[in-house]
Design an enzyme around this catalytic site. Structure first.
Site, PDB file in Angstrom:
ATOM      1  N   HIS A  86     -37.939  11.858  -2.042  1.00  0.00           N
ATOM      2  CA  HIS A  86     -37.785  10.984  -0.874  1.00  0.00           C
ATOM      3  C   HIS A  86     -37.255  11.834   0.263  1.00  0.00           C
ATOM      4  CE1 HIS A  86     -37.207   7.152   1.258  1.00  0.00           C
ATOM      5  NE2 HIS A  86     -36.185   7.780   1.830  1.00  0.00           N
ATOM      6  N   CYS A  87     -38.013  11.907   1.357  1.00  0.00           N
ATOM      7  CA  CYS A  87     -37.660  12.772   2.482  1.00  0.00           C
ATOM      8  C   CYS A  87     -36.857  11.969   3.508  1.00  0.00           C
ATOM      9  CB  CYS A  87     -38.927  13.341   3.128  1.00  0.00           C
ATOM     10  SG  CYS A  87     -38.588  14.424   4.534  1.00  0.00           S
TER      11      CYS A  87
END
Length: 267
Positions: free
Chosen positions: A126-127
């Site tokens: 998850h960025c």
């Protein structure tokens, strides 16, 4: 009753990225850099090319951050017995697991993201800068974005350096070049981070593994009992499958093929 609607974190992050991108670009144009000199001399090809690259990187960023990364959807169970070819695609050695958070059947390599509250196919990470997951659908675009962003940052770094003037009294230098020097430091930091990210992702893609699998292989059921990566088909095939379009086939099938190849070599 709240007077204002709750702020969307994704909107804040994307707005911040957009403002920062155009703010840095504006600084490079307003100071005495090569960019401004080209513009004053009427040589517009390079300034327009730089602007086009900046705009392209921004659009690619928005595309990656807004698109579906490969969410696992709830599929109705087929009526009656499964077809023979469907049963062969998911061997008993790799049973599907039901997510305890969203209760969907997780395909191999999928993982539940607590930030997105969804299961993502071929989950990588998850960025927070994207405020989106990187998964099966947007991972190739994410790597392309990193490559384009690195080009823009390195070019911007050269442009900022061209406008720095060091042989001035401290007070005058701070007034005339302080903002540009701050921009130079920001570009240096961002270029280093993006270069490291791009190198690490290309390495992982060449091995057909993900960030999550690389870090947590000892905790993942389909990897912890293995001495090699069951999805690795060699750097050339891995890169070709990654950049030429997903999917290259169900991961359960590839895992089963790897087991069959290994057993045939032993015999």
């Amino acid at each position: 009753m709240a007077l204002w609607p709750p702020l969307n974190s994704g909107m804040l992050v994307r707005t911040g990225h957009t403002v920062l991108t155009w703010g840095i670009t504006l600084v490079l144009f307003l100071h005495d850099t090569e960019l401004r000199q080209w513009e004053e001399q009427g040589e517009l090809l390079l300034p327009l090319t730089f602007l086009l690259l900046v705009l392209s990187s921004l659009l690619l960023y928005l595309a990656v951050s807004l698109m579906d990364p490969g969410y696992v959807t709830t599929q109705p169970q087929p009526q009656g017995e499964p077809k023979e070819e469907q049963a062969a695609m998911v061997p008993q050695a790799v049973p599907l697991r039901r997510c305890r958070h969203c209760l969907v059947l997780q395909p191999l390599r999928a993982r539940h993201c607590r930030d997105c509250r969804r299961c993502v196919r071929r989950y990588d990470h998850h960025c927070p800068w994207m405020e989106n997951c990187v998964g099966e659908r947007n991972h190739p675009l994410f790597v392309a974005y990193l490559a384009l962003q690195l080009v823009v940052l390195l070019w911007g770094l050269c442009l900022a350096w061209s406008g720095l003037q060091f042989f001035q009294p401290w007070g005058l230098w701070l007034r005339s070049t302080g903002l540009l020097f701050t921009t130079f430091l920001l570009l240096s930091f961002f270029a280093l981070v993006v270069a490291l990210l791009l190198a690490s992702h290309l390495y992982l893609v060449a091995r057909n593994t993900t960030t999550w699998e690389f870090i947590s292989s000892h905790r993942i059921a389909y990897l912890r009992q293995r001495t090699s990566n069951p999805f690795d088909r060699g750097p050339t095939r891995n890169l070709a499958h990654f950049f030429c379009g997903w999917p290259s086939g169900p991961w359960e099938t590839l895992s089963a093929e790897e087991e069959e190849e290994g057993s045939s070599q032993v015999v």
